[in-house]
Scaffold this active site. Structure first.
Site, PDB file in Angstrom:
ATOM      1  N   PHE A  80      -4.442   3.698  15.008  1.00  0.00           N
ATOM      2  CA  PHE A  80      -4.615   4.854  13.390  1.00  0.00           C
ATOM      3  C   PHE A  80      -5.509   4.444  12.481  1.00  0.00           C
ATOM      4  O   PHE A  80      -5.832   2.979  12.543  1.00  0.00           O
ATOM      5  CB  PHE A  80      -3.183   5.284  12.635  1.00  0.00           C
ATOM      6  CG  PHE A  80      -2.519   6.486  13.144  1.00  0.00           C
ATOM      7  CD1 PHE A  80      -1.823   6.264  14.301  1.00  0.00           C
ATOM      8  CD2 PHE A  80      -2.560   7.220  12.511  1.00  0.00           C
ATOM      9  CE1 PHE A  80      -1.362   6.959  15.415  1.00  0.00           C
ATOM     10  CE2 PHE A  80      -1.164   8.560  12.831  1.00  0.00           C
ATOM     11  CZ  PHE A  80      -1.093   8.419  14.365  1.00  0.00           C
ATOM     12  N   LYS A  90     -11.875  -2.522  17.930  1.00  0.00           N
ATOM     13  CA  LYS A  90     -10.866  -2.908  17.949  1.00  0.00           C
ATOM     14  C   LYS A  90      -9.826  -2.890  19.653  1.00  0.00           C
ATOM     15  O   LYS A  90      -8.992  -3.253  19.796  1.00  0.00           O
ATOM     16  CB  LYS A  90      -9.566  -2.086  17.279  1.00  0.00           C
ATOM     17  CG  LYS A  90      -9.736  -2.197  16.096  1.00  0.00           C
ATOM     18  CD  LYS A  90      -8.836  -1.741  15.092  1.00  0.00           C
ATOM     19  CE  LYS A  90      -8.501  -2.845  13.197  1.00  0.00           C
ATOM     20  NZ  LYS A  90      -7.632  -2.522  12.762  1.00  0.00           N
ATOM     21  N   ASP A 129      -4.650  -6.181   5.429  1.00  0.00           N
ATOM     22  CA  ASP A 129      -5.559  -7.144   5.828  1.00  0.00           C
ATOM     23  C   ASP A 129      -5.522  -8.520   5.807  1.00  0.00           C
ATOM     24  O   ASP A 129      -6.120  -9.486   6.267  1.00  0.00           O
ATOM     25  CB  ASP A 129      -6.527  -6.440   5.772  1.00  0.00           C
ATOM     26  CG  ASP A 129      -7.148  -5.713   5.787  1.00  0.00           C
ATOM     27  OD1 ASP A 129      -6.389  -5.026   7.052  1.00  0.00           O
ATOM     28  OD2 ASP A 129      -7.861  -4.496   5.892  1.00  0.00           O
ATOM     29  N   ASN A 137       0.816  -1.540   0.261  1.00  0.00           N
ATOM     30  CA  ASN A 137       0.036  -0.024  -0.375  1.00  0.00           C
ATOM     31  C   ASN A 137       0.647   1.111   0.001  1.00  0.00           C
ATOM     32  O   ASN A 137       2.018   1.432   0.236  1.00  0.00           O
ATOM     33  CB  ASN A 137      -0.735  -0.126   1.276  1.00  0.00           C
ATOM     34  CG  ASN A 137      -0.594  -0.068   2.661  1.00  0.00           C
ATOM     35  OD1 ASN A 137       0.735   0.941   2.639  1.00  0.00           O
ATOM     36  ND2 ASN A 137      -0.551  -1.421   3.080  1.00  0.00           N
ATOM     37  N   PRO A 196      -3.041 -11.559  10.985  1.00  0.00           N
ATOM     38  CA  PRO A 196      -3.678 -10.807  12.306  1.00  0.00           C
ATOM     39  C   PRO A 196      -4.399  -9.317  12.446  1.00  0.00           C
ATOM     40  O   PRO A 196      -3.069  -8.731  11.517  1.00  0.00           O
ATOM     41  CB  PRO A 196      -2.511 -12.156  12.779  1.00  0.00           C
ATOM     42  CG  PRO A 196      -1.370 -11.720  11.951  1.00  0.00           C
ATOM     43  CD  PRO A 196      -1.693 -11.900  10.671  1.00  0.00           C
ATOM     44  N   ASP A 197      -5.164  -9.432  12.982  1.00  0.00           N
ATOM     45  CA  ASP A 197      -4.799  -7.779  13.764  1.00  0.00           C
ATOM     46  C   ASP A 197      -4.600  -7.251  14.637  1.00  0.00           C
ATOM     47  O   ASP A 197      -4.365  -7.861  15.681  1.00  0.00           O
ATOM     48  CB  ASP A 197      -6.641  -7.171  14.014  1.00  0.00           C
ATOM     49  CG  ASP A 197      -6.901  -5.920  13.155  1.00  0.00           C
ATOM     50  OD1 ASP A 197      -6.042  -5.167  14.969  1.00  0.00           O
ATOM     51  OD2 ASP A 197      -7.563  -5.533  13.134  1.00  0.00           O
ATOM     52  N   LYS A 235     -14.094   1.523  15.029  1.00  0.00           N
ATOM     53  CA  LYS A 235     -13.051   0.990  14.321  1.00  0.00           C
ATOM     54  C   LYS A 235     -12.544   0.951  16.559  1.00  0.00           C
ATOM     55  O   LYS A 235     -12.054  -0.036  16.835  1.00  0.00           O
ATOM     56  CB  LYS A 235     -11.927   1.636  13.906  1.00  0.00           C
ATOM     57  CG  LYS A 235     -10.967   1.078  13.035  1.00  0.00           C
ATOM     58  CD  LYS A 235      -9.885   1.526  12.560  1.00  0.00           C
ATOM     59  CE  LYS A 235     -10.767   1.465  10.432  1.00  0.00           C
ATOM     60  NZ  LYS A 235     -10.173   1.942  10.005  1.00  0.00           N
ATOM     61  N   LYS A 272       8.218 -18.217  -9.416  1.00  0.00           N
ATOM     62  CA  LYS A 272       7.651 -17.223 -10.066  1.00  0.00           C
ATOM     63  C   LYS A 272       6.197 -17.971 -10.693  1.00  0.00           C
ATOM     64  O   LYS A 272       6.990 -18.771 -11.205  1.00  0.00           O
ATOM     65  CB  LYS A 272       8.827 -16.813 -10.413  1.00  0.00           C
ATOM     66  CG  LYS A 272       8.063 -15.489 -10.890  1.00  0.00           C
ATOM     67  CD  LYS A 272       9.381 -14.659 -12.045  1.00  0.00           C
ATOM     68  CE  LYS A 272       8.529 -13.796 -12.964  1.00  0.00           C
ATOM     69  NZ  LYS A 272       9.647 -12.993 -14.390  1.00  0.00           N
TER      70      LYS A 272
HETATM   71  N1  CTP Z   1      -3.675  -2.406  12.161  1.00  0.00           N
HETATM   72  C1  CTP Z   1      -2.972  -3.269  13.228  1.00  0.00           C
HETATM   73  N2  CTP Z   1      -3.735  -5.436  12.208  1.00  0.00           N
HETATM   74  C2  CTP Z   1      -4.009  -5.243  11.465  1.00  0.00           C
HETATM   75  C3  CTP Z   1      -4.959  -3.783  10.444  1.00  0.00           C
HETATM   76  C4  CTP Z   1      -4.965  -2.834  10.903  1.00  0.00           C
HETATM   77  O1  CTP Z   1      -2.904  -3.715  13.581  1.00  0.00           O
HETATM   78  N3  CTP Z   1      -3.887  -6.413  10.490  1.00  0.00           N
HETATM   79  C5  CTP Z   1      -4.039  -1.687  13.225  1.00  0.00           C
HETATM   80  C6  CTP Z   1      -3.232  -0.138  12.681  1.00  0.00           C
HETATM   81  O2  CTP Z   1      -2.373  -0.195  12.535  1.00  0.00           O
HETATM   82  C7  CTP Z   1      -4.008   0.647  12.521  1.00  0.00           C
HETATM   83  C8  CTP Z   1      -5.666   0.617  13.076  1.00  0.00           C
HETATM   84  O3  CTP Z   1      -5.275  -1.198  13.062  1.00  0.00           O
HETATM   85  O4  CTP Z   1      -3.472   1.116  13.658  1.00  0.00           O
HETATM   86  C9  CTP Z   1      -6.451   0.650  11.986  1.00  0.00           C
HETATM   87  O5  CTP Z   1      -6.037   0.074  10.723  1.00  0.00           O
HETATM   88  P1  CTP Z   1      -6.798   0.264   9.425  1.00  0.00           P
HETATM   89  O6  CTP Z   1      -6.064  -0.344   8.171  1.00  0.00           O
HETATM   90  O7  CTP Z   1      -8.017   1.311   9.133  1.00  0.00           O
HETATM   91  O8  CTP Z   1      -8.434  -0.444   9.716  1.00  0.00           O
HETATM   92  P2  CTP Z   1      -8.843  -1.730   8.866  1.00  0.00           P
HETATM   93  O9  CTP Z   1      -8.842  -3.342  10.506  1.00  0.00           O
HETATM   94  O10 CTP Z   1      -8.214  -2.806   8.114  1.00  0.00           O
HETATM   95  O11 CTP Z   1     -10.209  -1.606   9.076  1.00  0.00           O
HETATM   96  P3  CTP Z   1     -10.715  -1.301   7.561  1.00  0.00           P
HETATM   97  O12 CTP Z   1      -9.986  -1.752   6.515  1.00  0.00           O
HETATM   98  O13 CTP Z   1     -12.171  -1.761   7.338  1.00  0.00           O
HETATM   99  O14 CTP Z   1     -10.886   0.516   7.109  1.00  0.00           O
END
Ligand code: CTP
Length: 406
Positions: free
Chosen positions: A329, A347, A283, A215, A310-311, A343, A292
């Site tokens: 963030f 979270k 995600d 990204n 994992p989140d 969020k 390859k």
């Molecule tokens: N984050 C994380 N682990 C993930 C995805 C996100 O720790 N797998 C954390 C990011 O570092 C940030 C926060 O979660 O602090 C929100 O990230 P964001 O990308 O906005 O959230 P998503 O959970 O991906 O939600 P969405 O894509 O549905 O907006």
């Protein structure tokens, strides 16, 4: 505070008389104040009183052609540094929330691009009514600072919360809103002895040995935050995705590539007093091919099978080893504050720092040098002006230091 300009909207309530004292205090603090009086407000104080105290013309009607010739309502709403609504009646708060612009005051509130601070005053039942609760919650989520009314005996004979705070308290709220965040004295190290984990940058999720999903994150904001926290004396573990940035002074850096590696590195860095998760974590990851992937002439393009990552933030916030302060963030392209607020709850973060990456802003925020953020906490939303990422970092570091040392 010298030189700041306040646009004061005086609503219709018995507490309108306190607006007179507020004008005096605002001016005494070195600021100028221009007043707008609603029709209901005129039942309690006169334009003459406010004009005499503010030494400025008082505006009462959208249809005052003379005013429109001299200064349009758009200009009036924007020339101030801060719009203050005091007293903010239940009716005024409801119209603000609904976006109704049916008089000068509400039109200005809808047209302004400046921060808005509302000091409510009303009967206790009206303050506690579900409709007012909804309106206040939504206004706060929209970035309006709504201060809490005082509790006590009311003009109507009842007792409870709903009284307009003293003019001194409203002035303090105004000053706090306008004050640049107080910088700590140089060389102050309020975070000495504390450990903070910061994640930064994108993650790369390999598709095969030569390709990956990524990204636009540059890592600049996270690196600046790590540096600013280190400057306050904290021991920093910076878990960085693939970025080309120098390591800030005094920071321990752990380089990772994928979200799963980032999760493991964060876990390995525990315990910590705080965690600031700035990384734009992918995600999903791909069930990566060992070799390859070759293009098949004339054949169908390969389908990528995605599996959830994992989140890291949610896992950390729910962990028994949870740091005392967990900051996430949120990069959003629409309904920034609503999504950020949701969020934060989903979270389990203490704060969410939200920014708008809609339209062309994705590129300019995620790769660029500036950021305009909203800090979503249990107490509401604080909207910061557009700032260089370094300034966002120092402000946030100061706020984190204040929270950890409170
Ligand atoms: N984050 C994380 N682990 C993930 C995805 C996100 O720790 N797998 C954390 C990011 O570092 C940030 C926060 O979660 O602090 C929100 O990230 P964001 O990308 O906005 O959230 P998503 O959970 O991906 O939600 P969405 O894509 O549905 O907006």
């Amino acid at each position: 505070m010298t030189g700041h300009r306040i646009l004061l909207i005086v609503g219709g309530g018995i507490a309108a008389y306190k607006a007179c004292e507020l004008i005096r205090l605002i001016r005494k603090a070195g600021m100028s104040v221009r007043c707008v009086l609603t029709a209901a407000g005129e039942q309690f104080v006169t334009p003459m009183t406010l004009a005499a105290l503010s030494e400025q013309p008082v505006h009462t009607s959208l249809w005052d052609l003379k005013d429109e010739a001299e200064m349009g309502h758009i200009q009036l709403s924007r020339e101030a540094d801060l719009v203050v609504v005091a007293p903010a009646t239940a009716n005024l708060l409801a119209r603000m929330n609904a976006g109704i612009a049916d008089d000068l005051a509400t039109t200005l509130l809808l047209a302004t691009d400046k921060p808005v601070l509302a000091a409510p005053a009303m009967n206790v039942r009206m303050w506690q009514h579900a409709a007012t609760r909804r309106n206040v919650a939504q206004l706060r989520a929209d970035g309006v600072t709504v201060i809490e009314p005082d509790e006590g005996a009311m003009a109507c004979g009842e007792y409870g919360p709903g009284r307009l705070p003293d003019p001194e308290a409203i002035l303090a709220a105004i000053t706090a809103q306008l004050a640049p965040v107080k910088r700590l004295p140089a060389n102050a190290r309020p975070l000495a002895g504390r450990h903070v984990i910061v994640t930064a940058g994108p993650t790369h999720e390999p598709i095969d040995p030569v390709r990956y999903i990524a990204n636009r994150s540059s890592g600049r904001q996270g690196f600046a935050i790590a540096g600013a926290l280190a400057a306050l004396g904290a021991r920093i573990t910076l878990v960085a995705g693939p970025v080309v940035l120098p390591t800030p002074a005094g920071v321990d850096r752990v380089d990772v590539e994928t979200a799963r590696e980032m999760a493991a590195a964060v876990d390995a860095a525990l315990p910590a007093d705080a965690a600031v998760m700035v990384a734009a974590v992918a995600d999903w990851h791909v069930a990566a091919a060992d070799q390859k992937i070759k293009k098949q002439p004339g054949g169908a393009p390969p389908a990528l099978a995605l599996a959830e990552n994992p989140d890291i933030l949610a896992t950390l916030a729910a962990s028994p080893r949870r740091p005392a302060l967990v900051v996430g963030f949120a990069a959003e392209t629409e309904q920034v504050l609503a999504h950020a607020t949701a969020k934060r709850a989903r979270k389990g973060a203490d704060w969410i720092v939200a920014n708008d990456v809609s339209g062309g802003k994705g590129e300019s925020v995620m790769g660029g040098a500036r950021n305009s953020v909203h800090i979503v906490t249990a107490d509401g939303v604080e909207s910061w002006p557009d700032l260089p990422k370094e300034a966002v970092a120092t402000r946030l570091a100061d706020r984190i230091a204040a929270a950890l040392t409170a």
